[in-house]
Design a protein around this motif. Structure first.
Motif, short mmCIF file in Angstrom:
data_model
loop_
_atom_site.label_atom_id
_atom_site.label_comp_id
_atom_site.label_asym_id
_atom_site.label_seq_id
_atom_site.Cartn_x
_atom_site.Cartn_y
_atom_site.Cartn_z
N GLN A 202 62.68 32.72 -56.28
CA GLN A 202 61.28 33.39 -56.61
C GLN A 202 60.99 34.97 -58.06
O GLN A 202 61.90 35.50 -57.18
CB GLN A 202 60.68 33.93 -55.33
CG GLN A 202 60.09 32.19 -54.31
CD GLN A 202 60.01 32.98 -53.19
OE1 GLN A 202 60.94 33.25 -52.31
NE2 GLN A 202 58.82 32.19 -52.50
N ILE A 203 59.41 35.00 -57.51
CA ILE A 203 59.07 36.59 -58.15
C ILE A 203 57.89 36.32 -57.49
O ILE A 203 56.56 35.57 -57.90
CB ILE A 203 59.13 36.45 -59.63
CG1 ILE A 203 60.15 36.61 -60.49
CG2 ILE A 203 58.41 37.77 -59.95
CD1 ILE A 203 60.29 36.25 -61.68
N GLY A 204 58.28 37.05 -56.43
CA GLY A 204 56.63 37.56 -55.42
C GLY A 204 57.03 36.01 -54.42
O GLY A 204 57.98 35.49 -54.53
N ASP A 205 55.75 35.23 -54.72
CA ASP A 205 55.84 34.21 -53.82
C ASP A 205 55.93 33.01 -55.05
O ASP A 205 55.50 31.86 -54.05
CB ASP A 205 54.16 33.98 -53.08
CG ASP A 205 52.66 34.08 -54.25
OD1 ASP A 205 53.39 33.95 -55.31
OD2 ASP A 205 51.87 34.14 -53.17
N LYS A 206 55.92 32.93 -56.22
CA LYS A 206 56.20 31.78 -56.81
C LYS A 206 57.28 31.24 -57.31
O LYS A 206 58.50 32.45 -57.00
CB LYS A 206 54.89 31.40 -58.62
CG LYS A 206 53.82 32.11 -58.03
CD LYS A 206 52.75 32.46 -59.59
CE LYS A 206 51.35 32.07 -59.02
NZ LYS A 206 50.28 32.58 -60.44
N ARG A 207 57.89 30.17 -57.61
CA ARG A 207 59.34 29.87 -58.15
C ARG A 207 59.31 29.98 -59.68
O ARG A 207 58.24 28.60 -60.51
CB ARG A 207 59.31 28.72 -57.38
CG ARG A 207 59.36 28.88 -56.10
CD ARG A 207 59.20 28.08 -55.05
NE ARG A 207 58.53 28.23 -53.56
CZ ARG A 207 59.56 28.22 -53.10
NH1 ARG A 207 61.27 28.15 -53.15
NH2 ARG A 207 58.35 28.55 -51.71
N TYR A 208 60.55 30.55 -59.86
CA TYR A 208 60.14 30.69 -61.83
C TYR A 208 61.70 30.01 -61.87
O TYR A 208 62.66 31.16 -61.85
CB TYR A 208 60.74 31.39 -61.96
CG TYR A 208 58.41 32.04 -61.73
CD1 TYR A 208 57.79 32.28 -62.58
CD2 TYR A 208 58.59 32.94 -60.39
CE1 TYR A 208 56.84 32.41 -63.06
CE2 TYR A 208 57.27 33.31 -60.69
CZ TYR A 208 56.32 33.00 -61.77
OH TYR A 208 55.05 33.62 -60.50
N VAL A 209 61.57 28.41 -62.11
CA VAL A 209 63.40 27.68 -62.94
C VAL A 209 63.97 28.44 -64.04
O VAL A 209 63.70 29.18 -64.82
CB VAL A 209 63.16 26.67 -63.22
CG1 VAL A 209 62.31 26.48 -64.29
CG2 VAL A 209 64.53 25.45 -63.58
N PHE A 210 65.55 28.58 -63.32
CA PHE A 210 66.39 29.85 -64.27
C PHE A 210 66.48 30.55 -63.61
O PHE A 210 66.68 32.49 -64.55
CB PHE A 210 66.06 29.33 -65.72
CG PHE A 210 67.28 27.36 -65.89
CD1 PHE A 210 67.66 26.78 -65.65
CD2 PHE A 210 66.17 26.87 -66.68
CE1 PHE A 210 67.97 26.29 -65.65
CE2 PHE A 210 65.76 25.10 -66.78
CZ PHE A 210 67.04 25.11 -66.44
#
Length: 678
Positions: free
Chosen positions: A304-312
């Motif tokens: 997570q960065i904030g409330d979103k998900r960022y693979v790797f």
């Protein structure tokens, strides 16, 4: 001329026959207990298959769809008359009409099944768009297969979409489609049994009697979006057909033993601000309660960065040292499976670089295609682009393998791409992405595995799957719902998956989506889950709780006793998995595969060859009634070093056995079988 296509034989070899009418081609290939049928136009460009793999090897860019490599041709006798051709191979016989290429398959002197009268194939647009196959149907026949389909084990009378979708909280009785793309089914009727596999990755539909038409006798049908049709017909008993199909698709991989132990998982831990502490707390609680996990499925909150998900991306505020975390777990004998997703949100730190390199799926005008994905807009990586696949493999190695995470959980890989104007590289031969959506999940999982070193404890899990995924990965039944009804229909789905050639799988025990499971449901699901290959508790409970062994602290001793039974069964389960790999037989399966008169909808099922599991699916029930299949059986009542036998029974006996939520589950062992190691 439409509705009146007259085919002629153009070429023949020992086991391959090619027929033609104008620009329409029909091809028959005869193999042992199997025939392949292909219907296509001149100039057809076949997309390679990754599902047919009889010799265990498949080229990087896939296998020619009409290749006979690795398939032993069957010497075939042919006779011809004015009406058509008769083919005899082995103990099987086919008659093919010259008009419209209608096929009748015979078992002995009786028609096993036949193509529908008038038109069975879409030869010149008579039956609409795409390819189709209409064939005969008996009102009381049985239909088994199609992957992770909902509802009863017998699919007769229903209609199903061929497609994949992210269906969190699905209704296990009726939702469709779900996560797997398996265009294979087995039909058992009054003349015998046969199986059919349609070698396609496009969306489509199966109708098993929902559709009626006054101008035709009862029929069932298959439709898909491709313009050509390639399918295989299998002959034999239901178990023989299943083995033949699994051999054709390359079999099942043998997983590392740790994957059979209890594996933990919950979104609540990694979504928490102190994810690292929560995860290390899991180890501490396991040690406190005497529980020995084999692995932990690391949900996507770690990215997570904030409330979103960022693979790797590793959120080091949550997990300060990814390397330290993996080392801590491995020191305790616990492996991680980090969650990875193939879609990059458009504000992902690597998004612009990937787009500039052309590694995403593209619109027809060459721009990057975007789709809704997990709270934003994102783009799917194009795994048919070799450079994109290499990029993915390098990311897995750098961000996971090099940090001590050797296995991968390939998730959210159903590729929701409905737009017909979106294209994939297609290994240098561009193709509409919509026609190969589920294939991306296989290619993603393959690219993930290529990053891992050649070590015995690595594995891969994929939520979406095609025929052939079982060669490289295990799976599960997806984001199931927490209820007693879904619990029972998850079992029926398990039997359906086994009858579809998917053998190494399990469920999210206790249910993934919905409220915290009641104490009764939680314990009953663990009792059942003991007898599934994958033994994973995973959840995203609406109240923020997690389906962990200590969910109900006053029942931890009950859970520990059940976990001890699972541990005691692991050596037996691994032997059954080895047998499954070598013989292409299912690991868990409905009783009727051994006793053909047994009810396909029974709650009772085999766990390997020698254990008969008798779960409780009804809320409030305190006993199980079971009619035993043929043979001699021993009821195991209490667990000891040898497995204490209570009573002996014979096949045909009907037995009622009490079973409260605090008992070990009811199961019988075949007399003389070694189930518990001494």
């Amino acid at each position: 001329m439409k509705y009146d296509h007259r085919f002629t034989l153009k070429t023949r070899e020992e086991s391959t026959f090619l027929f033609k009418e104008s620009d329409i081609n029909a091809r028959l290939d005869f193999f042992k207990d199997m025939v392949r049928v292909a219907i296509y136009k001149d100039g057809t460009r076949f997309f390679n298959t990754f599902s047919v793999c009889p010799d265990g090897e498949i080229p990087y860019e896939g296998r020619d769809k009409l290749s006979c490599k690795g398939l032993a041709g069957e010497k075939t006798q042919m006779t011809e008359d004015d009406g058509g051709w008769t083919f005899t191979f082995g103990s099987h016989r086919l008659f093919v009409q010259k008009k419209n290429f209608l096929i009748t398959h015979y078992e002995g002197g009786e028609a096993l099944f036949k193509d529908r009268e008038y038109m069975a194939y879409n030869l010149e647009g008579e039956l609409g768009r795409g390819a189709c196959h209409y064939l005969s149907r008996q009102e009381d026949e049985y239909i088994f297969g199609l992957g992770d389909k909902s509802g009863d084990v017998n699919k007769n009378g229903r209609c199903f979409k061929l497609g994949t979708t992210d269906s969190m909280g699905f209704d296990a009785r009726s939702s469709d489609p779900l996560y797997k793309h398996v265009p294979f089914y087995i039909c058992r009727n009054s003349a015998g049994s046969y199986g059919i596999y349609y070698d396609t990755y496009s969306d489509g539909e199966f109708n098993f009697g929902r559709e009626h038409d006054n101008y035709y006798s009862p029929f069932k049908s298959f439709r898909c979006e491709e313009e050509y049709l390639v399918y295989y017909v299998f002959y034999g008993s239901v178990p023989e057909i299943l083995r033949s199909f699994v051999r054709l698709s390359g079999g099942t991989f043998l997983p590392p033993k740790w994957t059979l132990k209890y594996c933990g998982s919950t979104m609540a831990y990694t979504d928490a601000d102190n994810a690292g502490e929560q995860l290390e707390g899991f180890l501490a609680l396991c040690e406190k309660y005497g529980i020995s996990p084999g692995g932990f499925y690391l949900s996507s909150g770690y990215t997570q960065i904030g409330d979103k998900r960022y693979v790797f991306h590793w959120n080091t505020n949550k997990i300060p040292s990814p390397e330290g975390l993996s080392r801590t777990f491995r020191d305790k004998g616990v492996e991680f499976l980090p969650n990875i997703k193939p879609c990059f949100l458009d504000d992902h730190p690597m998004y612009e670089m990937i787009a500039e390199n052309g590694w995403f799926l593209k619109n027809g005008d060459g721009t990057t295609a975007k789709f809704p994905f997990w709270g934003g807009m994102g783009s799917y990586l194009d795994f048919t682009n070799e450079n994109a696949a290499t990029f993915w493999t390098e990311c897995v190695k750098k961000e996971l393998i090099d940090k001590g995470y050797y296995s991968t959980w390939n998730d959210n890989n159903e590729y929701d791409v409905p737009d017909e104007d979106v294209y994939a590289d297609g290994f240098g031969r561009p193709i509409r992405a919509k026609l190969i959506k589920p294939l991306f999940s296989y290619l993603m999982t393959r690219a993930s595995l290529e990053a891992a070193p050649d070590i015995s404890n690595k594995t891969a899990v994929s939520r979406c799957g095609i025929v052939g995924t079982s060669r490289i990965a295990s799976t599960w039944t997806g984001d199931n719902r927490t209820s007693f009804e879904d619990f029972r229909f998850n079992h029926k789905m398990a039997m359906t998956m086994s009858l579809s050639g998917i053998y190494n799988f399990g469920q999210d025990i206790g249910g993934f989506a919905g409220p915290k499971p009641s104490k009764e449901l939680f314990l009953r699901w663990i009792q059942y889950g003991i007898f599934t290959p994958r033994f994973v508790l995973h959840s995203w409970n609406t109240d923020g709780t997690s389906n962990m062994p200590w969910l109900y602290e006053d029942e931890v001793e009950t859970v520990k006793r059940l976990f001890d039974l699972r541990e005691a069964l692991i050596p037996y389960l691994y032997r059954q998995m080895e047998r499954s790999v070598s013989e292409c037989t299912p690991i868990i399966y409905p009783v009727f595969l051994e006793d053909s008169d047994y009810d396909p909808e029974s709650d009772v099922f085999f766990f390997g060859r020698d254990v008969l599991a008798c779960p409780v699916f009804d809320e409030g029930a305190t006993s199980v009634t079971v009619t035993l299949p043929g043979g001699e059986w021993c009821l195991v009542k209490e667990l000891s070093d040898k497995g204490e036998v209570l009573l002996e029974y014979k096949g045909g006996d009907t037995v009622e056995v009490s079973c409260t939520i605090r008992d070990i589950p009811v199961f019988f062992v075949r007399k003389g079988a070694q189930v518990f190691d001494k």
